[in-house]
Design a protein around this motif. Structure first.
Motif, PDB file in Angstrom:
ATOM      1  N   ILE A 109      12.366  35.289  20.267  1.00 15.10           N
ATOM      2  CA  ILE A 109      12.622  35.635  18.864  1.00 15.10           C
ATOM      3  C   ILE A 109      11.446  35.211  17.990  1.00 15.10           C
ATOM      4  CG2 ILE A 109      14.087  35.097  16.872  1.00 15.10           C
ATOM      5  CD1 ILE A 109      16.440  34.927  18.915  1.00 15.10           C
ATOM      6  N   ALA A 110      10.889  34.022  18.256  1.00 16.23           N
ATOM      7  CA  ALA A 110       9.718  33.565  17.499  1.00 16.23           C
ATOM      8  C   ALA A 110       8.561  34.536  17.663  1.00 16.23           C
ATOM      9  CB  ALA A 110       9.311  32.165  17.965  1.00 16.23           C
ATOM     10  N   ARG A 111       8.344  35.001  18.881  1.00 14.18           N
ATOM     11  CA  ARG A 111       7.263  35.959  19.146  1.00 14.18           C
ATOM     12  C   ARG A 111       7.501  37.268  18.406  1.00 14.18           C
ATOM     13  NH1 ARG A 111       6.949  37.568  25.236  1.00 14.18           N
ATOM     14  NH2 ARG A 111       8.906  38.526  24.574  1.00 14.18           N
ATOM     15  N   ALA A 112       8.755  37.714  18.355  1.00 13.04           N
ATOM     16  CA  ALA A 112       9.077  38.968  17.675  1.00 13.04           C
ATOM     17  C   ALA A 112       8.930  38.847  16.163  1.00 13.04           C
ATOM     18  CB  ALA A 112      10.508  39.396  18.021  1.00 13.04           C
ATOM     19  N   PHE A 113       9.143  37.634  15.642  1.00  9.73           N
ATOM     20  CA  PHE A 113       9.200  37.440  14.191  1.00  9.73           C
ATOM     21  C   PHE A 113       7.904  36.891  13.601  1.00  9.73           C
ATOM     22  CE2 PHE A 113      10.748  34.955  10.406  1.00  9.73           C
ATOM     23  CZ  PHE A 113      11.092  36.060   9.639  1.00  9.73           C
ATOM     24  N   VAL A 114       6.985  36.424  14.452  1.00  8.62           N
ATOM     25  CA  VAL A 114       5.816  35.692  13.937  1.00  8.62           C
ATOM     26  C   VAL A 114       4.948  36.550  13.020  1.00  8.62           C
ATOM     27  CG1 VAL A 114       4.279  36.204  15.900  1.00  8.62           C
ATOM     28  CG2 VAL A 114       3.990  34.066  14.597  1.00  8.62           C
ATOM     29  N   ASN A 115       4.954  37.857  13.217  1.00 11.13           N
ATOM     30  CA  ASN A 115       4.172  38.743  12.355  1.00 11.13           C
ATOM     31  C   ASN A 115       4.973  39.234  11.152  1.00 11.13           C
ATOM     32  OD1 ASN A 115       1.673  40.011  11.806  1.00 11.13           O
ATOM     33  ND2 ASN A 115       2.458  41.965  12.569  1.00 11.13           N
ATOM     34  N   ARG A 116       6.130  38.616  10.930  1.00  5.60           N
ATOM     35  CA  ARG A 116       7.013  38.967   9.811  1.00  5.60           C
ATOM     36  C   ARG A 116       7.269  40.479   9.751  1.00  5.60           C
ATOM     37  NH1 ARG A 116       7.074  34.064  10.150  1.00  5.60           N
ATOM     38  NH2 ARG A 116       7.338  32.602   8.414  1.00  5.60           N
ATOM     39  N   PRO A 117       7.874  41.035  10.810  1.00  3.44           N
ATOM     40  CA  PRO A 117       8.099  42.483  10.839  1.00  3.44           C
ATOM     41  C   PRO A 117       9.134  42.906   9.801  1.00  3.44           C
ATOM     42  CG  PRO A 117       9.304  41.434  12.604  1.00  3.44           C
ATOM     43  CD  PRO A 117       8.450  40.359  11.985  1.00  3.44           C
ATOM     44  N   LEU A 118       9.042  44.151   9.386  1.00  5.47           N
ATOM     45  CA  LEU A 118      10.047  44.713   8.483  1.00  5.47           C
ATOM     46  C   LEU A 118      11.396  44.842   9.174  1.00  5.47           C
ATOM     47  CD1 LEU A 118       7.945  47.657   6.969  1.00  5.47           C
ATOM     48  CD2 LEU A 118       8.516  45.493   5.839  1.00  5.47           C
ATOM     49  N   ILE A 119      11.334  45.137  10.496  1.00  6.51           N
ATOM     50  CA  ILE A 119      12.528  45.455  11.268  1.00  6.51           C
ATOM     51  C   ILE A 119      12.483  44.684  12.582  1.00  6.51           C
ATOM     52  CG2 ILE A 119      13.780  47.313  12.479  1.00  6.51           C
ATOM     53  CD1 ILE A 119      12.316  49.248  10.455  1.00  6.51           C
ATOM     54  N   LEU A 120      13.627  44.144  12.986  1.00  8.86           N
ATOM     55  CA  LEU A 120      13.737  43.503  14.290  1.00  8.86           C
ATOM     56  C   LEU A 120      14.811  44.229  15.086  1.00  8.86           C
ATOM     57  CD1 LEU A 120      13.471  39.737  14.982  1.00  8.86           C
ATOM     58  CD2 LEU A 120      15.171  41.089  16.202  1.00  8.86           C
ATOM     59  N   LEU A 121      14.428  44.706  16.275  1.00  8.72           N
ATOM     60  CA  LEU A 121      15.350  45.407  17.169  1.00  8.72           C
ATOM     61  C   LEU A 121      15.695  44.466  18.318  1.00  8.72           C
ATOM     62  CD1 LEU A 121      13.490  48.857  17.355  1.00  8.72           C
ATOM     63  CD2 LEU A 121      15.304  48.176  15.757  1.00  8.72           C
ATOM     64  N   LYS A 146      23.437  52.712  23.438  1.00 10.95           N
ATOM     65  CA  LYS A 146      22.915  51.690  22.525  1.00 10.95           C
ATOM     66  C   LYS A 146      21.415  51.454  22.720  1.00 10.95           C
ATOM     67  CE  LYS A 146      25.554  48.329  24.006  1.00 10.95           C
ATOM     68  NZ  LYS A 146      26.144  48.975  25.195  1.00 10.95           N
ATOM     69  N   SER A 147      21.023  51.193  23.962  1.00  4.93           N
ATOM     70  CA  SER A 147      19.609  50.903  24.232  1.00  4.93           C
ATOM     71  C   SER A 147      18.734  52.129  23.977  1.00  4.93           C
ATOM     72  CB  SER A 147      19.433  50.425  25.682  1.00  4.93           C
ATOM     73  OG  SER A 147      20.091  49.192  25.882  1.00  4.93           O
ATOM     74  N   THR A 148      19.261  53.298  24.263  1.00  2.00           N
ATOM     75  CA  THR A 148      18.492  54.525  23.993  1.00  2.00           C
ATOM     76  C   THR A 148      18.197  54.653  22.507  1.00  2.00           C
ATOM     77  OG1 THR A 148      19.438  55.660  25.903  1.00  2.00           O
ATOM     78  CG2 THR A 148      18.488  57.041  24.176  1.00  2.00           C
ATOM     79  N   LEU A 149      19.179  54.348  21.662  1.00  6.66           N
ATOM     80  CA  LEU A 149      18.938  54.402  20.211  1.00  6.66           C
ATOM     81  C   LEU A 149      17.808  53.455  19.808  1.00  6.66           C
ATOM     82  CD1 LEU A 149      22.449  54.636  18.485  1.00  6.66           C
ATOM     83  CD2 LEU A 149      20.637  56.359  18.491  1.00  6.66           C
ATOM     84  N   LEU A 150      17.790  52.245  20.362  1.00 11.26           N
ATOM     85  CA  LEU A 150      16.716  51.306  20.034  1.00 11.26           C
ATOM     86  C   LEU A 150      15.361  51.842  20.490  1.00 11.26           C
ATOM     87  CD1 LEU A 150      18.335  47.841  20.883  1.00 11.26           C
ATOM     88  CD2 LEU A 150      18.105  48.921  18.644  1.00 11.26           C
ATOM     89  N   ARG A 151      15.326  52.434  21.677  1.00  9.00           N
ATOM     90  CA  ARG A 151      14.051  52.979  22.184  1.00  9.00           C
ATOM     91  C   ARG A 151      13.578  54.166  21.344  1.00  9.00           C
ATOM     92  NH1 ARG A 151      16.445  51.797  27.318  1.00  9.00           N
ATOM     93  NH2 ARG A 151      17.073  53.969  27.593  1.00  9.00           N
ATOM     94  N   LEU A 152      14.508  54.920  20.785  1.00  7.18           N
ATOM     95  CA  LEU A 152      14.134  56.007  19.877  1.00  7.18           C
ATOM     96  C   LEU A 152      13.536  55.457  18.585  1.00  7.18           C
ATOM     97  CD1 LEU A 152      17.273  58.258  20.388  1.00  7.18           C
ATOM     98  CD2 LEU A 152      14.930  58.937  20.923  1.00  7.18           C
ATOM     99  N   MET A 153      14.036  54.299  18.144  1.00  8.02           N
ATOM    100  CA  MET A 153      13.559  53.717  16.886  1.00  8.02           C
ATOM    101  C   MET A 153      12.151  53.150  16.992  1.00  8.02           C
ATOM    102  SD  MET A 153      16.984  51.745  15.579  1.00  8.02           S
ATOM    103  CE  MET A 153      18.567  52.573  15.586  1.00  8.02           C
TER     104      MET A 153
END
Length: 225
Positions: free
Chosen positions: A148-160, A41-48
């Motif tokens: 989560i706020a830090r990950a989302f503050v730039n309004r990313p297209l994708i959140l992993l 699972k984590s490897t897939l996220l790191r590939l993305m």
């Protein structure tokens, strides 16, 4: 939005973390990656997010083959991605506001924009009254909300998200999942790795199940037995 084509990732001693994985994630989807520890699972996220590169196959993110992307372009790729981790990874000497603002500072956003965006995202995650607190003054659930706020503050297209509820009690974890669901409803694509059966079965999103690096099930509105 994300496409993997026959992706294989191997580590030392011929350990295959991911074997011949192929799937596509559409814009705005919420997808769970499930399976026991070590299933890939984590490897897939790191590939993305190009932390890892596959031995074989192709990984496409936001219309680009990221395997062929030069290293100099990887930081730009990661600006379209938000990352949430099990252990929060907050900066201990910065306040809640400063931790979230840092994500914008490192990509050169002007101060007036930071002053607008940070309070808005802290309100979204329910921490508008904790802006001056330091991480050690927060509960685990509150720290994850800052993450989560830090990950989302730039309004990313994708959140992993990699096991974002792994260190939380069930009720706190449920609150985090409702928050992620709300973020998904704004249009952000979410791919989340978890081994928490209860959360997967509560939300009934798409489930991609792995077993020793192999995708054994890909089911809409799936459950995790």
């Amino acid at each position: 939005m994300i496409r993997l084509e026959s992706v294989t990732k191997e580590y030392a001693q011929e350990t295959v973390a991911v074997r011949d994985a192929s799937f596509e994630v559409q814009k705005g989807e919420f997808v769970f990656l499930v399976g026991p520890s070590g299933s890939g699972k984590s490897t897939l996220l790191r590939l993305m997010n190009r932390q890892e590169s596959p031995e074989r196959g192709e990984v496409w993110v936001a219309g680009r083959n990221i395997n062929e992307m030069p290293d100099s372009k990887v930081p730009y790729l990661r600006r379209t991605l938000g990352n949430v981790f099990q252990d929060y990874k907050l900066l201990p000497n910065k306040t809640v506001f400063e931790n979230v603002a840092f994500a914008l500072e490192v990509i050169g956003k002007p101060k007036h924009l930071i002053a607008q965006q940070v309070p808005a995202v802290l309100e979204l995650v329910g921490l508008e009254d904790k802006t001056d607190r330091f991480p050690h003054q927060l509960s685990g659930g509150e720290q994850q909300r800052v993450s989560i706020a830090r990950a989302f503050v730039n309004r990313p297209l994708i959140l992993l998200a990699d096991e974002p509820t792994g260190n939380l009690d069930p009720s706190t974890g449920e609150g985090i999942m409702r928050l992620l669901e709300r973020i998904n409803q704004t249009g952000t694509t979410i791919v989340m790795a978890t081994h928490d059966h209860r959360i997967v079965n509560m939300l009934r999103k798409r489930v991609i199940q792995l077993d020793r690096g192999v995708i054994v099930r890909d089911q809409e509105r799936g459950v995790y037995e």
